[in-house]
Scaffold this active site. Structure first.
Site, PDB file in Angstrom:
ATOM      1  N   LYS A 279       0.834  -1.196   0.000  1.00 45.56           N
ATOM      2  CA  LYS A 279       0.000   0.000   0.000  1.00 45.56           C
ATOM      3  C   LYS A 279       0.874   1.253   0.000  1.00 45.56           C
ATOM      4  CE  LYS A 279      -4.023  -1.789   2.521  1.00 45.56           C
ATOM      5  NZ  LYS A 279      -5.004  -1.513   1.461  1.00 45.56           N
ATOM      6  N   ARG A 353     -10.584 -11.388   1.454  1.00 45.19           N
ATOM      7  CA  ARG A 353     -11.389 -12.468   0.858  1.00 45.19           C
ATOM      8  C   ARG A 353     -10.658 -13.796   0.915  1.00 45.19           C
ATOM      9  NH1 ARG A 353     -11.662  -9.013  -4.587  1.00 45.19           N
ATOM     10  NH2 ARG A 353     -11.316  -7.387  -3.040  1.00 45.19           N
TER      11      ARG A 353
HETATM   12  N1  BES Z   1      -8.339  -3.697   4.178  1.00 46.80           N
HETATM   13  C1  BES Z   1      -8.400  -3.254   2.840  1.00 46.80           C
HETATM   14  C2  BES Z   1      -9.649  -2.426   2.538  1.00 46.80           C
HETATM   15  C3  BES Z   1      -9.669  -1.048   3.112  1.00 46.80           C
HETATM   16  C4  BES Z   1      -8.885  -0.046   2.582  1.00 46.80           C
HETATM   17  C5  BES Z   1     -10.499  -0.766   4.168  1.00 46.80           C
HETATM   18  C6  BES Z   1      -8.938   1.224   3.116  1.00 46.80           C
HETATM   19  C7  BES Z   1     -10.571   0.515   4.679  1.00 46.80           C
HETATM   20  C8  BES Z   1      -9.770   1.504   4.172  1.00 46.80           C
HETATM   21  C9  BES Z   1      -8.390  -4.439   1.895  1.00 46.80           C
HETATM   22  O1  BES Z   1      -7.642  -5.521   2.295  1.00 46.80           O
HETATM   23  C10 BES Z   1      -7.820  -3.963   0.607  1.00 46.80           C
HETATM   24  O2  BES Z   1      -6.672  -3.626   0.581  1.00 46.80           O
HETATM   25  N2  BES Z   1      -8.636  -3.947  -0.433  1.00 46.80           N
HETATM   26  C11 BES Z   1      -8.225  -3.490  -1.700  1.00 46.80           C
HETATM   27  C12 BES Z   1      -8.793  -4.417  -2.738  1.00 46.80           C
HETATM   28  C13 BES Z   1      -8.241  -4.212  -4.109  1.00 46.80           C
HETATM   29  C14 BES Z   1      -6.781  -4.605  -4.135  1.00 46.80           C
HETATM   30  C15 BES Z   1      -9.024  -5.052  -5.073  1.00 46.80           C
HETATM   31  C16 BES Z   1      -8.741  -2.068  -1.883  1.00 46.80           C
HETATM   32  O3  BES Z   1      -9.847  -1.760  -1.444  1.00 46.80           O
HETATM   33  O4  BES Z   1      -8.007  -1.262  -2.451  1.00 46.80           O
HETATM   34 MN    MN Z   2      -5.626  -5.338   1.686  1.00 48.99          MN
END
Ligand code: BES
Ligand code: MN
Ligand code: ZN
Length: 493
Positions: A279, A353
């Site tokens: 990230k 997931r």
């Molecule tokens: N935990 C995150 C989702 C999230 C991000 C929750 C910011 C709250 C605030 C999740 O694991 C994630 O990183 N999801 C990705 C999915 C994508 C790679 C398809 C996202 O939402 O960017």
């Molecule tokens: Mn994630």
């Protein structure tokens, strides 16, 4: 904190502080009117002088008035009488608690539960009162030992007009206290830093709760056990972390074993760096909250242990830490899930997931009545719905409608998004049965569609709490949602 109920004459009641409502047009609720009459219109004069307006958020502390035995009176603005609903009532209760804390008044008697509210009877009013008081008392200080502690209001007495309301009010107080405490447990776990709250720590909390309560049994499955079960999707998420992954199973048995359990499955990523699909740096600290789904499950189990309802509920937590490392899962890796379906991991940041799907297969053995998973799953859900409601998806219209209504009733709302077949195409992979991401469009829906492939054997709904589980900015911290929604569902259906 301690709640009690009294009926009778409020004018002759001995109390350190009597809480009275007033409306913003200068009119007074019946109990405030009683005190106004007994004090020779002292309250009316104070209001006429403009010392308090009566808007929600207004409050005024008065010293003893002749004609009323209370040592002090706390006037609380209640807004417009006609607009008073459960949502506004909750706000009024929060302001009351804050005013008592500010003035360091540890014991109060209140008349707010006697206010007339269009969408709430006495039981709901008492519940909301207790729930909001209990959550208002929580302040994080575990890793801030020198910070000033939150002043604690210790006892609140509800003054009721009618003795026949007593039993319902008592029930509401018990429910609200349990839900409030459950929310505080969830908030504390969410707020703890990732170097304290690890998968192992979550497991310990679950084991500790079971030690205290006969109706609860906890089992923590480690990596070796999960490997034997074929949970390679879940395990792949923790490969880059020195922390061991865990599957935590908490069985609350309040009814005969023959009664099918309702199951809650929480995402418990104790830190989500994104893994190799790292990230960006800004705000990454907030990914310590990526276990708030798991925290809400533990919060619910706490509330159930306190209330002891006659039902069976199983809470399951799929927990891991998502980190980059030489051993970490890479984009393009293919893993075999417990269900036998292979998954191409195109983005290691879509890890929620991956842990949930194996937990959702694991629970088939319990022959669930219904299953709800709770997860901070997608940033896209925050884009779609903000922080007002959680996203909800279910292939079952009836179940979806039930949860929608529970959201409205508990003031912890959800909004349904579709899980239609057309979206499934986005998860196509040339190298596995399914890809773990569905491209830039409809990210919340495709995450739900991924889970839908693992939940065909029971009635299921998915809650995406990415926008509701914690607050950002000055009030950064875990909210305890959706404990109220889940408790509403369990207790009322
Ligand atoms: N935990 C995150 C989702 C999230 C991000 C929750 C910011 C709250 C605030 C999740 O694991 C994630 O990183 N999801 C990705 C999915 C994508 C790679 C398809 C996202 O939402 O960017
Ligand atoms: Mn994630
Ligand atoms: Zn995540």
């Amino acid at each position: 904190m301690n709640f009690s109920i009294k009926t009778g004459n409020i004018v002759t009641l001995a109390t350190p502080v009597l809480v009275l409502g007033l409306f913003d047009d200068g009119t007074l609720p019946p109990m405030t009117m009683t005190v106004d009459k007994a004090t020779n219109k002292a309250l009316s004069r104070i209001i006429k002088a403009g010392d308090i307006k009566g808007k929600i958020g207004d409050s005024l502390l008065l010293q003893k008035l002749d004609g009323c035995r209370a040592q002090r009176i706390l006037l609380i603005g209640c807004g417009k009488a006609k607009e008073l609903d459960a949502k506004k009532f909750s706000k009024i209760v929060k302001h009351t608690c804050k005013a008592l804390q500010k003035h360091q008044l540890a014991a109060a008697s209140g008349t707010l539960a006697a206010l007339g509210i269009k969408d709430a009877g006495i039981e709901r009013k008492a519940q909301l009162l207790a729930q909001n008081f209990v959550t208002c008392q929580y302040k994080y200080n575990t890793t801030k030992p020198k910070a000033t502690k939150q002043f604690q209001v210790e006892s609140v007495t509800l003054l009721l007009a009618d003795g026949k309301d007593r039993a319902a009010a008592q029930r509401g107080l018990a429910t609200g206290t349990a839900i409030g405490k459950g929310m505080n447990v969830a908030r504390e776990l969410g707020n703890l830093p990732g170097n304290v709250c690890t998968p192992t720590y979550l497991g310990k909390q679950a084991l500790q709760l079971a030690r205290k309560h006969k109706l609860l049994q906890t089992q923590v499955l480690g990596e070796a056990q999960m490997k034997r079960l074929g949970m390679h999707s879940l395990l792949s998420v923790g490969h880059g972390s020195p922390q061991s992954s865990a599957l935590i199973v908490m069985k609350y048995q309040g009814a005969p074993a023959s009664e099918k359990p309702r199951i809650l499955v929480g995402k418990g990523i104790t830190f989500d760096s994104g893994g190799i699909s790292l990230k960006p740096g800004a705000g990454m600290d907030e990914m310590k909250f990526d276990m708030c789904g798991a925290a809400s499950v533990i919060g619910v189990m706490h509330a159930l242990c306190e209330l002891k309802p006659r039902m069976n509920v199983i809470g399951v937590i799929a927990s891991a830490e998502n980190m980059p490392d030489g051993n970490a899962t890479k984009p393009g890796d293919v893993v075999t899930s417990m269900s036998g379906q292979t998954i191409e991991i195109l983005n290691t940041d879509a890890e929620g997931r991956l842990v949930l799907c194996d937990a959702l297969t694991y629970i088939e053995r319990f022959k669930p009545r219904t299953v709800i998973d709770i997860a901070t799953l997608t940033g896209a859900c925050i884009t779609a719905l903000g922080s007002v409601c959680s996203g909800m998806m279910s292939p079952d219209d009836k179940f979806a409608n039930t949860l929608y209504q529970c959201g409205i009733d508990s003031l912890d709302p959800v909004w349904r998004l579709p899980l239609w077949e057309e979206y499934q195409e986005q998860l196509h992979s040339n190298f596995a049965d399914i890809a773990n991401i569905g491209g830039p469009k409809a990210g919340t829906v495709t995450a739900g569609c991924f889970l839908a492939r693992f939940t065909k054997k029971y009635t299921w709904a998915h809650l995406d709490i990415a926008g509701t589980a914690w607050l950002q900015g000055a009030e950064k911290g875990s909210t305890g949602r959706p404990v109220p929604l889940l408790m509403e569902y369990l207790l009322k259906h």
